[in-house]
Scaffold this active site. Structure first.
Site, PDB file in Angstrom:
ATOM      1  N   GLU A  17       0.842  -1.195   0.000  1.00 47.50           N
ATOM      2  CA  GLU A  17       0.000   0.000   0.000  1.00 47.50           C
ATOM      3  C   GLU A  17       0.880   1.249   0.000  1.00 47.50           C
ATOM      4  O   GLU A  17       0.452   2.322   0.363  1.00 47.50           O
ATOM      5  CB  GLU A  17      -1.020  -0.005   1.133  1.00 47.50           C
ATOM      6  CG  GLU A  17      -0.549  -0.519   2.458  1.00 47.50           C
ATOM      7  CD  GLU A  17      -1.679  -0.687   3.464  1.00 47.50           C
ATOM      8  OE1 GLU A  17      -2.490   0.228   3.606  1.00 47.50           O
ATOM      9  OE2 GLU A  17      -1.714  -1.733   4.136  1.00 47.50           O
ATOM     10  N   CYS A  36      -3.900  -3.810   4.085  1.00 47.79           N
ATOM     11  CA  CYS A  36      -2.967  -4.799   4.645  1.00 47.79           C
ATOM     12  C   CYS A  36      -3.310  -6.244   4.285  1.00 47.79           C
ATOM     13  O   CYS A  36      -2.534  -7.150   4.592  1.00 47.79           O
ATOM     14  CB  CYS A  36      -2.908  -4.662   6.165  1.00 47.79           C
ATOM     15  SG  CYS A  36      -2.434  -3.025   6.698  1.00 47.79           S
ATOM     16  N   HIS A  79      -3.470 -10.356  11.546  1.00 53.86           N
ATOM     17  CA  HIS A  79      -2.852  -9.103  11.091  1.00 53.86           C
ATOM     18  C   HIS A  79      -2.526  -8.278  12.347  1.00 53.86           C
ATOM     19  O   HIS A  79      -3.391  -8.100  13.211  1.00 53.86           O
ATOM     20  CB  HIS A  79      -3.801  -8.333  10.182  1.00 53.86           C
ATOM     21  CG  HIS A  79      -3.360  -6.924   9.936  1.00 53.86           C
ATOM     22  ND1 HIS A  79      -2.089  -6.627   9.491  1.00 53.86           N
ATOM     23  CD2 HIS A  79      -3.984  -5.729  10.116  1.00 53.86           C
ATOM     24  CE1 HIS A  79      -1.960  -5.314   9.402  1.00 53.86           C
ATOM     25  NE2 HIS A  79      -3.088  -4.748   9.773  1.00 53.86           N
ATOM     26  N   ASN A  99       4.357  -1.846  12.487  1.00 49.93           N
ATOM     27  CA  ASN A  99       3.409  -2.295  11.458  1.00 49.93           C
ATOM     28  C   ASN A  99       4.096  -2.387  10.089  1.00 49.93           C
ATOM     29  O   ASN A  99       4.701  -1.414   9.641  1.00 49.93           O
ATOM     30  CB  ASN A  99       2.248  -1.284  11.386  1.00 49.93           C
ATOM     31  CG  ASN A  99       1.083  -1.818  10.572  1.00 49.93           C
ATOM     32  OD1 ASN A  99       1.144  -2.915  10.002  1.00 49.93           O
ATOM     33  ND2 ASN A  99       0.012  -1.047  10.518  1.00 49.93           N
ATOM     34  N   SER A 148      -7.816  -2.540   5.817  1.00 51.06           N
ATOM     35  CA  SER A 148      -8.802  -1.470   5.994  1.00 51.06           C
ATOM     36  C   SER A 148      -9.534  -1.226   4.694  1.00 51.06           C
ATOM     37  O   SER A 148      -9.044  -1.537   3.613  1.00 51.06           O
ATOM     38  CB  SER A 148      -8.099  -0.181   6.427  1.00 51.06           C
ATOM     39  OG  SER A 148      -7.653  -0.312   7.750  1.00 51.06           O
TER      40      SER A 148
HETATM   41  N1  COA Z   1       0.134   2.232  30.471  1.00 51.18           N
HETATM   42  C1  COA Z   1      -0.483   1.164  29.902  1.00 51.18           C
HETATM   43  N2  COA Z   1      -1.350   1.274  28.854  1.00 51.18           N
HETATM   44  C2  COA Z   1      -1.611   2.512  28.370  1.00 51.18           C
HETATM   45  C3  COA Z   1      -1.023   3.668  28.934  1.00 51.18           C
HETATM   46  C4  COA Z   1      -0.114   3.493  30.023  1.00 51.18           C
HETATM   47  N3  COA Z   1       0.492   4.529  30.598  1.00 51.18           N
HETATM   48  N4  COA Z   1      -1.467   4.739  28.244  1.00 51.18           N
HETATM   49  C5  COA Z   1      -2.330   4.283  27.294  1.00 51.18           C
HETATM   50  N5  COA Z   1      -2.410   2.924  27.363  1.00 51.18           N
HETATM   51  C6  COA Z   1      -3.181   2.016  26.521  1.00 51.18           C
HETATM   52  C7  COA Z   1      -4.608   2.476  26.244  1.00 51.18           C
HETATM   53  O1  COA Z   1      -5.481   2.092  27.293  1.00 51.18           O
HETATM   54  C8  COA Z   1      -4.894   1.747  24.945  1.00 51.18           C
HETATM   55  O2  COA Z   1      -5.146   0.375  25.203  1.00 51.18           O
HETATM   56  P1  COA Z   1      -6.606  -0.254  25.013  1.00 51.18           P
HETATM   57  O3  COA Z   1      -7.013   0.070  23.633  1.00 51.18           O
HETATM   58  O4  COA Z   1      -6.404  -1.712  25.242  1.00 51.18           O
HETATM   59  O5  COA Z   1      -7.459   0.421  26.033  1.00 51.18           O
HETATM   60  C9  COA Z   1      -3.550   1.790  24.218  1.00 51.18           C
HETATM   61  O6  COA Z   1      -2.574   2.027  25.230  1.00 51.18           O
HETATM   62  C10 COA Z   1      -3.438   2.900  23.173  1.00 51.18           C
HETATM   63  O7  COA Z   1      -3.745   4.118  23.801  1.00 51.18           O
HETATM   64  P2  COA Z   1      -4.675   5.185  23.066  1.00 51.18           P
HETATM   65  O8  COA Z   1      -4.845   6.356  23.962  1.00 51.18           O
HETATM   66  O9  COA Z   1      -5.916   4.506  22.550  1.00 51.18           O
HETATM   67  O10 COA Z   1      -3.714   5.542  21.855  1.00 51.18           O
HETATM   68  P3  COA Z   1      -3.894   6.614  20.726  1.00 51.18           P
HETATM   69  O11 COA Z   1      -5.211   7.267  20.788  1.00 51.18           O
HETATM   70  O12 COA Z   1      -2.688   7.475  20.757  1.00 51.18           O
HETATM   71  O13 COA Z   1      -3.807   5.744  19.375  1.00 51.18           O
HETATM   72  C11 COA Z   1      -4.431   4.123  17.755  1.00 51.18           C
HETATM   73  C12 COA Z   1      -4.082   4.377  19.227  1.00 51.18           C
HETATM   74  C13 COA Z   1      -4.482   2.630  17.517  1.00 51.18           C
HETATM   75  C14 COA Z   1      -5.791   4.748  17.448  1.00 51.18           C
HETATM   76  C15 COA Z   1      -3.345   4.770  16.841  1.00 51.18           C
HETATM   77  O14 COA Z   1      -2.105   4.205  17.097  1.00 51.18           O
HETATM   78  C16 COA Z   1      -3.650   4.659  15.369  1.00 51.18           C
HETATM   79  O15 COA Z   1      -4.393   5.463  14.806  1.00 51.18           O
HETATM   80  N6  COA Z   1      -3.026   3.670  14.668  1.00 51.18           N
HETATM   81  C17 COA Z   1      -3.166   3.487  13.239  1.00 51.18           C
HETATM   82  C18 COA Z   1      -4.417   2.749  12.841  1.00 51.18           C
HETATM   83  C19 COA Z   1      -4.366   1.296  13.182  1.00 51.18           C
HETATM   84  O16 COA Z   1      -3.330   0.713  13.304  1.00 51.18           O
HETATM   85  N7  COA Z   1      -5.552   0.694  13.315  1.00 51.18           N
HETATM   86  C20 COA Z   1      -5.690  -0.705  13.657  1.00 51.18           C
HETATM   87  C21 COA Z   1      -6.604  -1.451  12.757  1.00 51.18           C
HETATM   88  S1  COA Z   1      -5.886  -1.705  11.167  1.00 51.18           S
END
Ligand code: COA
Length: 445
Positions: free
Chosen positions: A83, A120, A244, A328, A364
């Protein structure tokens, strides 16, 4: 029926590494455990300035061909899943073939080349295409080279920035494979979704939270579709479930949902009932909200049971060991997860021959696919040949300033020249632009 599947696999990581808890977290003002515990990541792989999707793909493929003693004539098909393509017409596989022809004495003029796109999941779709081509008897005794290659970079400041990565997985698909045989049974979950897309832009537009929900919904649909052809899945049916892995935390969520699904109406659900009750059934509730609240409560309790944790540690955790160190790789991620599980089993001295893997792929946009694979005799020597640990250890560790520079170097909208951080050796490198805007490559001894 002759077995058809993956005969060999090679992994090629980008040559640079970003430490997430040590370097990235402090810059973002975040707790390092958000990365190590929350997302489940220690580090990301990055491409050096002379690396891109073509060099990583060609390097993985060259290693695979040399190790297996394959010549271009043995390969009737080259499909690249990515991609991160940079051309809407000329497929990446032509560049990769051009690279390989520099080091092998013959050419790929009689190989069918293509490029697969569906976020992916395209790597798995390419495996399916190769499988179908062989099953249809159109391969003339030859195999297919399938390569999943990506530079999974996000815009600076995007939430996805923490989950970046870069690498390639090359696979040789053939009759009588030495690694795994693919099942004919498959299940799909596919819908028009807007969770992650790149409308003619390099860095993705992502709705991260939504992409998590879409991943889970499509994966569940695919599992139900798979069960409609293969029969109900039971946890004892498979040894590992490589999913994945955009980041291990995503798989942690998917695994819990999958486990709840596959233990329903089994003796495992009965055994757990004394501790956490039986799973809520929709028909027992007057409204959806109450049902979903009860489901959430059940899942929270299920997650804490020893039975679930033992299953997770045995079946899922081994699929995540490489991913934790590389981030990733988009199209390559599920194939890294498979390799990771087999590698863990090999290192533990286990004999997996004849055992089953349940593979959960996702792209996605969105589509999930579930299929099964049977581990083949000879798998140990294929896995033993991987040098992924050496590659990961050899990566140059980026400082924050280095990271900012290399991200800019790979940003197509910026014109910056960045000195390479590592010295290429025995690999293909990007060698500048040709007269029609094509990318040029050279093999460095
Ligand atoms: N200690 C332990 N865990 C912690 C923490 C800490 N101090 N701070 C945050 N976390 C955990 C959160 O609880 C969350 O876990 P959970 O989902 O099991 O509750 C995780 O860490 C991620 O934290 P979050 O605040 O949700 O992260 P974010 O908003 O910065 O981004 C994504 C997370 C996945 C949305 C972001 O990385 C993203 O957009 N990724 C790209 C898209 C992707 O990969 N999608 C997946 C499907 S293909």
């Amino acid at each position: 029926m002759t077995a058809v599947g993956i005969d060999a696999i090679e992994i090629w990581t980008g040559n640079l590494k970003l430490d997430l808890p040590g370097t990235f977290a402090p810059q973002k003002g975040e707790d390092p455990e958000k990365y190590t515990k929350g997302l489940g990541l220690n580090a990301s792989s990055f491409p050096d300035s002379y690396e891109d999707i073509v060099t990583m793909a060609a390097n993985a493929a060259r290693r695979l061909m040399e190790r297996k003693g394959l010549e271009p004539d043995d390969i009737g098909r080259i499909d690249v899943a990515t991609e991160s393509a940079f051309d809407n017409s000329k497929p990446v596989s032509t560049y990769v073939a051009g690279c390989l022809e520099q080091v092998f004495g013959s050419d790929f003029h009689h190989a069918n080349k293509g490029e697969r796109k569906f976020a992916c999941i395209a790597g798995t779709q390419s495996l399916d295409d190769a499988y179908n081509w062989i099953r249809a008897g159109r391969n003339r005794g030859r195999g297919a080279l399938v390569i999943a290659t990506d530079t999974a970079l996000y815009a600076r400041g995007d939430a996805g920035e923490a989950t970046q990565g870069a690498g390639a997985v090359a696979m040789y698909i053939s009759e009588d494979p030495s690694l795994v045989e693919l099942s004919t049974d498959q299940g799909y979950g596919s819908a028009d979704e807007t969770d992650f897309l790149k409308p003619n832009q390099q860095f993705p537009s992502v709705d991260g939270k939504r992409s998590i929900q879409v991943y889970l919904a499509r994966m569940r649909e695919a599992l139900e579709d798979y069960e409609s052809v293969a029969g109900d899945v039971h946890p004892d049916d498979f040894t590992f479930a490589p999913f994945h892995t955009p980041f291990p935390g995503m798989v942690r969520r998917a695994a819990l949902l999958a486990y709840r699904h596959v233990i329903r109406d089994t003796s495992i659900e009965d055994d757990l009932a004394a501790e956490i009750g039986r799973q809520p059934r929709a028909e027992a509730f007057d409204d959806d909200e109450a049902y979903h609240d009860a489901l959430r409560e059940y899942m929270d309790a299920l997650k804490e049971t020893e039975r679930y944790q033992a299953w997770y540690d045995a079946t899922i955790d081994p699929t995540l060991t490489i991913s934790r160190e590389v981030g990733n790789w988009y199209t390559g991620s599920v194939h890294v997860a498979r390799a990771s599980a087999l590698k863990t089993a090999f290192e533990a001295g286990r004999d997996l021959t004849g055992e089953t893997l349940l593979i959960g792929s996702y792209g996605s946009g969105a589509q999930a696919e579930i299929h099964a694979e049977t581990v083949q005799e000879g798998w140990e020597s294929e896995i033993e040949a991987l040098d992924v640990d050496e590659q990961l250890d050899a990566r140059y560790e980026l400082s924050w300033a280095d990271y900012e520079e290399i991200h800019d170097a790979h940003n197509h909208e910026m014109d910056v020249d960045v000195e390479e951080f590592t010295t290429p050796s025995d690999e293909f490198v990007f060698d500048g632009w040709g007269r029609m805007g094509e990318r040029k490559y050279r093999y460095v001894e």
